[in-house]
Design a protein around this motif. Structure first.
Motif, mmCIF file in Angstrom:
data_model
loop_
_atom_site.group_PDB
_atom_site.id
_atom_site.type_symbol
_atom_site.label_atom_id
_atom_site.label_comp_id
_atom_site.label_asym_id
_atom_site.label_seq_id
_atom_site.Cartn_x
_atom_site.Cartn_y
_atom_site.Cartn_z
ATOM 1 N N UNK A 11 51.438 -38.204 5.018
ATOM 2 C CA UNK A 11 50.682 -38.876 6.087
ATOM 3 C C UNK A 11 50.857 -38.062 7.359
ATOM 4 N N UNK A 12 49.757 -37.837 8.069
ATOM 5 C CA UNK A 12 49.828 -37.036 9.292
ATOM 6 C C UNK A 12 49.063 -37.755 10.406
ATOM 7 N N UNK A 13 49.630 -37.744 11.591
ATOM 8 C CA UNK A 13 49.018 -38.465 12.725
ATOM 9 C C UNK A 13 48.988 -37.576 13.959
ATOM 10 N N UNK A 14 47.839 -37.605 14.634
ATOM 11 C CA UNK A 14 47.744 -36.998 15.969
ATOM 12 C C UNK A 14 47.404 -38.122 16.933
ATOM 13 N N UNK A 15 48.260 -38.326 17.912
ATOM 14 C CA UNK A 15 48.040 -39.421 18.858
ATOM 15 C C UNK A 15 47.745 -38.844 20.241
ATOM 16 N N UNK A 16 46.663 -39.327 20.845
ATOM 17 C CA UNK A 16 46.245 -38.813 22.146
ATOM 18 C C UNK A 16 46.885 -39.635 23.255
#
Lengths: 371, 145
Positions: free
Chosen positions: A265-270
């Motif tokens: 699982x991979x997440x990019x949070x702005x």
């Protein structure tokens, strides 16, 4: 004051161990089939692998069976087993952009190239117990599988697409800073071989959080969202999928072999925007989260903490690198809490002695020295 | 067909291709174990998608084996605890390095298995694609500003 070794209790310990096994099976209709756990308890297996820092679904399932569902104990068992197998290889960098996606969503942009794919998720499920799962005959299982598999043929022949990252669009628009020149050439720090230093290199920080305990990380990230921190992001992209594990071929330089694929699982949070240098345009800043298996809440929490640790002006615990990284490892934290169950007879007796002494002293006004 | 492509097909094949290939080689030439098939682990390197900093994601259990055919080595590795499969992969690799294997027949079988693998992945992706969101927005939203 010193420590005094005590002996005794061996028989009790042995009997306790047998009793633990007895309680596992006492009311069980049969032995739990470990082979069923990686699919039917997949989130639990993923969590144990992630917190152990060791991807081995079958072994994680066995650890859960042995630990009777205690996640701390299972992660401990799995990490202990990991220390018994030699490490002969370091993989080529996982290609997360090229992962075989089963889920991909963005809460920042409605229209992302490739679209939003819900995949397997409980996000939109009714939180009602499904009592029909209590008795799930083979016909019911077949029906569940058939309903999805029948759609295979209905769908047009479709090549799984390569999904570009949301952060790539932001970079193309100049809304996000490009990576530091030479960033990809650094040799990563390895926390499994060396003590974690502070301040920690970014690679050590990411490795520590990738195997952090879900509850601890979620609690810390939640504290930031509630105001005890300065980070409250929007999910630029969350993706779950299978990544190929590629090893350098040990018999010939430059060659490589495929060894299988693993779910991550991979997440990019702005996180809003920040200025870089005076005179330069303000840009968005992102936090990054990743973990073995489908571990969405943990990966999101990691992306929050990743950004929070870069906010140097923050005074809350969530912005303190040493505080966060030192308290999220499940084996260390649960181990230290568990040690409180072990005999502390000498230290506690010493405290009692001091208390009695203080009470016998005429002037008992001072409480100095009493915890 | 390069090594990575070949190993991907053999690792992912759900049929008997790897077993058939291994039997073919074992019946044709003597295979010597160079390093017993056993469990080990790989440290997975990853690239932080945001800052492109490499880091170690965690370790992965694999099974690995090295064999020799007439002193030509072959290596096999597979994710998880499957020492038998690692041995077979090593046998096929050694035979390939030795030049025993890349016959038209086996290359055709590999390509068929690859087509089957692609088909399986397409089917799964087709099922996953059923959950693609088709957004509908009200006219207010689309009004030019």
């Amino acid at each position: 004051m010193g420590y005094v070794a005590v002996k005794g209790g061996q028989k009790a310990i042995l009997a306790s161990s047998e009793l633990t096994g007895y309680y596992r099976l006492r009311h069980a209709p049969g032995s739990l089939d470990v082979g069923m756990l990686p699919s039917q308890m997949r989130f639990l297996v993923d969590r144990v692998m992630s917190e152990a820092g060791f991807y081995a679904p079958k072994h994680a399932a066995l650890a859960l069976k042995q630990a009777q569902g205690d996640v701390y104990e299972a992660a401990f068992l799995l990490r202990a087993y990991r220390s018994t197998v030699p490490r002969n290889h370091v993989s080529l960098p996982l290609d997360t952009q090229g992962m075989r996606l089963i889920r991909r969503i963005s809460s920042a942009f409605r229209d992302i190239p490739g679209g939003q794919i819900l995949g397997p998720t409980f996000d939109y499920a009714h939180r009602l117990l499904q009592f029909d799962l209590l008795d799930e005959p083979p016909e019911a299982i077949a029906q569940v599988l058939k309903r999805v598999e029948d759609r295979y043929s209905a769908e047009e022949d479709q090549e799984p697409a390569l999904f570009p990252r949301v952060s790539d669009f932001l970079r193309e628009e100049g809304l996000m800073a490009p990576p530091h020149p030479g960033a990809g050439e650094e040799e990563p720090f390895d926390i499994t071989r060396f003590k974690l230093p502070f301040p920690a290199p970014r690679s050590a920080r990411l490795q520590t959080m990738a195997r952090g305990e879900t509850g601890a990380m979620v609690a810390l990230a939640y504290s930031s969202l509630r105001g005890y921190g300065a980070v409250h992001p929007t999910i630029g992209e969350l993706r779950v999928g299978y990544c190929a594990l590629i090893l350098p071929y040990p018999l010939e330089n430059g060659e490589s072999v495929y060894a299988g694929e693993l779910l991550i699982t991979e997440v990019e949070a702005i996180n809003g925007f920040a200025g870089t240098e005076p005179g330069e345009p303000v840009q968005l800043v992102l936090g990054y989260g990743v973990s073995f298996g489908q571990n969405e809440v943990k990966s999101i929490a990691m992306s929050v903490l990743d950004r929070a640790l870069d906010v140097v002006s923050g005074t809350e615990p969530v912005h303190d690198e040493e505080y966060v990284l030192s308290h999220i490892d499940s084996i260390e934290s649960a181990g230290f809490i568990s040690h409180l169950k072990l005999p502390h007879y000498v230290t506690f007796q010493s405290e009692l002695d001091r208390l009695r002494t203080v009470r016998q002293t005429p002037d008992t006004g001072s409480r100095e020295g009493i915890r | 067909m390069n090594r990575r492509q070949r190993t991907r097909i053999l690792v992912e094949d759900e049929g008997d291709l790897l077993i058939s290939l291994c039997h073919y080689v074992e019946n044709k030439v003597p295979v010597r174990i160079h390093r017993q098939s056993s469990n080990g682990c790989v440290m997975a390197k990853a690239l932080d998608a945001v800052q492109r900093v490499p880091f170690f994601l965690g370790e992965i259990l694999i099974s690995e084996c090295t064999v020799a055919i007439d002193n030509v080595l072959g290596f096999g590795a597979v994710l998880g605890d499957d020492t038998e499969k690692a041995y077979r992969l090593a046998v096929v690799d050694a035979a390939w390095n030795k030049g025993t294997l890349p016959t038209e027949y086996w290359v055709t079988r590999l390509k068929e298995a690859e087509a089957e693998l692609v088909r399986r992945h397409r089917e799964e992706f087709a099922a996953v694609s059923q959950t693609r969101v088709r957004f509908e927005t009200g006219s207010e939203y689309d009004k030019p500003r």
